[in-house]
Scaffold this active site. Structure first.
Site, PDB file in Angstrom:
ATOM      1  N   ARG A 161      -9.778  13.530   1.645  1.00  0.00           N
ATOM      2  CA  ARG A 161      -9.582  13.450   0.190  1.00  0.00           C
ATOM      3  C   ARG A 161      -7.721  13.962  -0.564  1.00  0.00           C
ATOM      4  O   ARG A 161      -6.426  13.670  -0.664  1.00  0.00           O
ATOM      5  CB  ARG A 161     -10.395  13.064  -1.034  1.00  0.00           C
ATOM      6  CG  ARG A 161      -9.928  12.524  -2.549  1.00  0.00           C
ATOM      7  CD  ARG A 161     -11.079  12.275  -3.086  1.00  0.00           C
ATOM      8  NE  ARG A 161     -11.833  11.853  -2.915  1.00  0.00           N
ATOM      9  CZ  ARG A 161     -12.912  11.096  -3.666  1.00  0.00           C
ATOM     10  NH1 ARG A 161     -13.269  11.780  -4.959  1.00  0.00           N
ATOM     11  NH2 ARG A 161     -14.229  10.848  -3.211  1.00  0.00           N
ATOM     12  N   HIS A 177      -9.448   1.660   3.408  1.00  0.00           N
ATOM     13  CA  HIS A 177      -9.659   2.567   2.467  1.00  0.00           C
ATOM     14  C   HIS A 177     -10.468   1.960   0.657  1.00  0.00           C
ATOM     15  O   HIS A 177      -9.759   1.604   0.019  1.00  0.00           O
ATOM     16  CB  HIS A 177      -8.216   3.536   2.073  1.00  0.00           C
ATOM     17  CG  HIS A 177      -8.810   4.444   1.030  1.00  0.00           C
ATOM     18  ND1 HIS A 177      -8.715   6.203   1.307  1.00  0.00           N
ATOM     19  CD2 HIS A 177      -8.454   4.104  -0.918  1.00  0.00           C
ATOM     20  CE1 HIS A 177      -8.392   6.861   0.285  1.00  0.00           C
ATOM     21  NE2 HIS A 177      -8.353   6.033  -0.919  1.00  0.00           N
ATOM     22  N   TYR A 220       4.497  -8.229  -8.494  1.00  0.00           N
ATOM     23  CA  TYR A 220       5.880  -8.604  -8.794  1.00  0.00           C
ATOM     24  C   TYR A 220       6.639  -7.639  -7.565  1.00  0.00           C
ATOM     25  O   TYR A 220       7.761  -7.756  -7.717  1.00  0.00           O
ATOM     26  CB  TYR A 220       5.833  -8.018 -10.492  1.00  0.00           C
ATOM     27  CG  TYR A 220       5.123  -8.810 -11.704  1.00  0.00           C
ATOM     28  CD1 TYR A 220       5.573 -10.369 -11.586  1.00  0.00           C
ATOM     29  CD2 TYR A 220       4.179  -7.746 -12.595  1.00  0.00           C
ATOM     30  CE1 TYR A 220       5.071 -10.987 -12.545  1.00  0.00           C
ATOM     31  CE2 TYR A 220       3.908  -8.566 -13.695  1.00  0.00           C
ATOM     32  CZ  TYR A 220       3.720 -10.166 -13.284  1.00  0.00           C
ATOM     33  OH  TYR A 220       3.324 -10.843 -14.172  1.00  0.00           O
TER      34      TYR A 220
END
Length: 761
Positions: free
Chosen positions: A38, A84, A128
């Protein structure tokens, strides 16, 4: 006959274990997961798992630099669905950072739409925005289809993902990384690619090269936002030699670049009438522009930077922050140093080269070891690529040999195919073909039978044999492997050379001149002020020196307590009856247009404490301190200044005992006068009064009943003076005070005739 089956009792699966060991084992699993999967980057490709999976998913979607953009939502969906299994926002945030040219020195994602800005504004929602890979990302992933790295199953076993990226781009040092794991962290700044490659080439030629030789090539960080690194070369070198340190980065004061692309160095922009202003063109890495401007504006509002009049943001695509000085007489260097000291225009970037090596083991490496390990990994990738290519060549040569045999015996091959029901075994037996060769011949198209095709096959075979020979030599010779790696690195360097827009160094390495030591008080504009403190603790400062006997306005039920003249550059000493002293700057007093503000909002005075003294601090002066039980001492004013709101304890008081007198001792005075509530007066030499920093003091006057009423100092030759009662304001002086002069601690005698009935001097 039926048999009964009993379901297993779930409680049978419970295992008794000590709580501490069970907790530690589970926490260790979590900690290792955080460290290895991580928070820490891999040394070989400089990526954390989330970034690697993002780029891999984009590659699978064929989002190459020359292809069309796709919605970020599509990328995020693929990443969290296939590779993930975490929150979509965290994955999108990671993707946004890969696209920000002010976050990454060499962006790996090209964004279309609002991907945030250096002001600290967030990116638009992923529905967007659109994205695709950059050329740098393609270079980082080059070789994935050439057997260079291992592929591992995804979290659900349905897909595969690469363990690392094999590309030659030195992403770890080029783009840096930061992360916090359990018990360890990493913080790696970005660097210039051509400097990284040059240092790597030096180590390939001489693996035993000294660290100092590396640092002659490798200058230091090259941040995306530019700026100036102001540490000395020795400090920078020491940080990279140990893998840990801190690097000072400053914003760049400059009015812009000249025609040759060089920065103007002063940042001073001349205006008409002799006026000038300072211009910032670059800010330190990871400092938000809007936050920086808010910091400066707050300093101006709090009057902590009185030599600065205003700050303006005139930025467009290029940063331009303008600082307007209070007057043209302000020293520009003093203003710069003040901004560096009080704002984030100067900050420290922590260097911690903590990475995972090829065995997934975390460790802090020096620059030299890090580059050597990276070279080792690239050599391994080169070997694996060569072995993979050799296997492909062997497969192709096998087919080519079969095709050539077919051309040499074309008529017989056609006859076998036309006459035999099972031509494949016949061909294999007659021409000693392999199964793959025979199958390939049978699958040939008729148009491939032309003579030209035979010539092309022979040419291809010769080329492959030559390539095979070269690859075998490469695999047998470590020297050839190093030479090949050097050639590949030199080719990569051309894309990031000093004369390219992406490769040109942005951060200047320039040791700063010695820091100019300055006092914040020296920047306060000196002006007269009248300080008014009410009985209920409301304080204010009126501009100018007003008459102290003037009728000032107070809140209803409040009244006068202290009024004195000072300058805005002065500090006030506030004494409370609990023996604590507090310090206030006159420049920070509220305006006298209203009733002021409670002094307790400025300093932390205990609820039950009362203010018994308010004085202007004078360096090297002494104060007389006396308590209600007749004990006291002299204190140096310099020892009374408090650095914090909590003040400083000076006179130690017990229950029922309070600090009653705080008076300045003029330099010419030589005796102390003390009067008790019993109206007894005693005078003794000032030399008998000890100078202490803290304590109860010594006995000034002995009492049978009552305590101390007042104390002061005097010059014995000039006598003792006190104010007469009434409206006349006359002062009476008793010149001969020898009758009252005794040793310290005496009971004393009644004062001269006419001494005030309230026993106050």
């Amino acid at each position: 006959m039926t048999t009964e089956t009993t379901e297993p009792d779930p409680f049978d699966a419970i295992v008794d274990a000590p709580f501490d060991s069970a907790l530690s084992e589970r926490y260790l699993v979590y900690a290792l997961s955080t460290i290895t999967a991580r928070s820490l980057p891999d040394l070989r490709d400089g990526l954390k798992p989330v970034h690697r999976r993002l780029l891999w998913a984009m590659r699978q979607l064929k989002l190459n630099p020359n292809d069309a953009f796709k919605k970020s939502a599509r990328v995020v969906g693929d990443v969290i669905g296939k590779y993930h299994p975490h929150g979509d926002q965290s994955v999108y945030d990671a993707m946004v950072r890969l696209a920000q040219d002010f976050s990454l020195r060499y962006p790996l994602v090209e964004g279309q739409g609002n991907f945030g800005n250096i002001d600290g504004d967030n990116a638009a929602a992923y529905r967007y925005t659109e994205a695709r890979l950059t050329k740098t990302a393609i270079q980082l992933m080059a070789g994935l289809d050439e057997g260079t790295v291992n592929f591992i199953p995804t979290y659900n076993g349905e897909e595969e993902e690469p363990e690392i990226f094999p590309g030659l781009f030195p992403n770890l040092l080029a783009n840096g990384s930061s992360g916090i794991a359990v018990g360890m962290a990493t913080s790696i700044p970005s660097h210039n690619v051509h400097e990284i490659i040059d240092a790597t080439l030096l180590l390939i030629d001489n693996p035993h090269a000294e660290h100092s030789a590396l640092m002659e090539i490798f200058q230091g960080p090259d941040f995306p936002t530019g700026g100036v690194v102001v540490d000395s070369p020795a400090v920078i070198s020491a940080a990279y030699e140990t893998g840990k340190g801190a690097i000072r980065v400053r914003g760049r004061f400059s009015t812009g670049k000249d025609a040759e692309g060089n920065w103007e160095e002063t940042g001073i922009e001349k205006l008409h009438g002799g006026q000038w202003q300072l211009v910032i063109s670059e800010i330190p890495y990871m400092v938000g522009k809007s936050k920086l401007i808010e910091q400066v504006a707050q300093l101006i509002a709090d009057k902590k930077l009185p030599i600065l009049e205003d700050v303006r943001d005139e930025s467009d695509e290029q940063i331009r922050i303008v600082f307007v000085p209070k007057s043209r007489n302000v020293d520009p260097e003093l203003l710069k140093e003040s901004l560096f000291k009080l704002t984030d225009l100067e900050n420290r970037f922590s260097l911690n080269l903590n990475v995972l090596d090829d065995s997934r083991t975390p460790g802090v490496l020096s620059l030299r070891l890090l580059l050597l390990e990276w070279v080792k990994s690239q050599i391994d990738i080169l070997v694996r690529r060569s072995q993979h290519r050799l296997a492909k060549i062997a497969d192709r040569l096998e087919l080519l040999e079969g095709y050539i045999i077919a051309y040499l015996n074309l008529d017989r091959i056609i006859e076998i195919i036309r006459t035999e029901d099972e031509p494949k075994p016949m061909m294999m037996a007659e021409f000693l073909l392999t199964d793959r060769q025979a199958e390939a011949i049978l699958n040939m198209r008729l148009r491939s039978l032309r003579k030209l095709e035979e010539m092309e096959l022979r040419r291809e075979r010769d080329d492959l044999l030559a390539e095979k020979e070269e690859l075998e030599k490469l695999l047998e010779s470590p020297a050839r492997q190093r030479t090949r790696l050097k050639r590949d690195l030199a080719a990569l360097r051309k894309d990031y050379a000093e004369d390219t827009a992406l490769g040109r160094r942005r951060t200047t390495i320039a040791e700063a001149a010695p820091t100019v030591e300055f006092s914040m008080d020296a920047m306060i504009e000196k002006a007269p002020v009248t300080v008014i403190l009410s009985a209920k603790g409301w304080i204010r400062g009126a501009s100018g020196h007003e008459a102290l006997d003037k009728e000032f306005k107070y809140k209803e039920g409040d009244g006068p307590a202290f009024a004195l003249h000072a300058q805005t550059t002065d500090k006030l000493l506030v004494a409370c009856d609990n023996g604590r002293f507090y310090t206030l700057g006159c420049d920070k007093l509220p305006s006298a247009r209203g009733f002021g503000e409670p002094i307790r909002t400025m300093v932390d005075i205990d609820a039950g404490a009362e203010i018994v003294g308010l004085l202007v601090y004078k360096p090297k002066a002494q104060l007389l301190l006396a308590s209600t039980i007749g004990r006291g001492f002299a204190a140096e004013a310099d020892e009374l200044l408090a650095e914090t709101r909590k003040g400083r304890g000076v006179m130690t008081t017990k229950p029922g005992v309070k600090l009653a007198v705080v008076r300045e001792i003029p330099a010419e005075h030589d005796h102390v006068a003390v009067v008790g509530e019993n109206r007894k007066l005693v005078i003794f030499s000032l030399e008998e009064l000890p100078v202490l920093a803290k304590g109860q003091g010594v006995t000034l006057q002995r009492y049978r009943d009552g305590g101390l009423a007042d104390a002061t100092t005097l010059k014995l030759d000039e006598g003792l003076s006190w104010k007469m009662g009434g409206e006349t304001g006359r002062t009476r002086t008793e010149s001969d005070m020898r009758l009252w002069k005794v040793a310290r601690g005496a009971a004393g005698r009644l004062p001269p005739t006419g001494f005030p009935r309230d026993n106050k001097f």
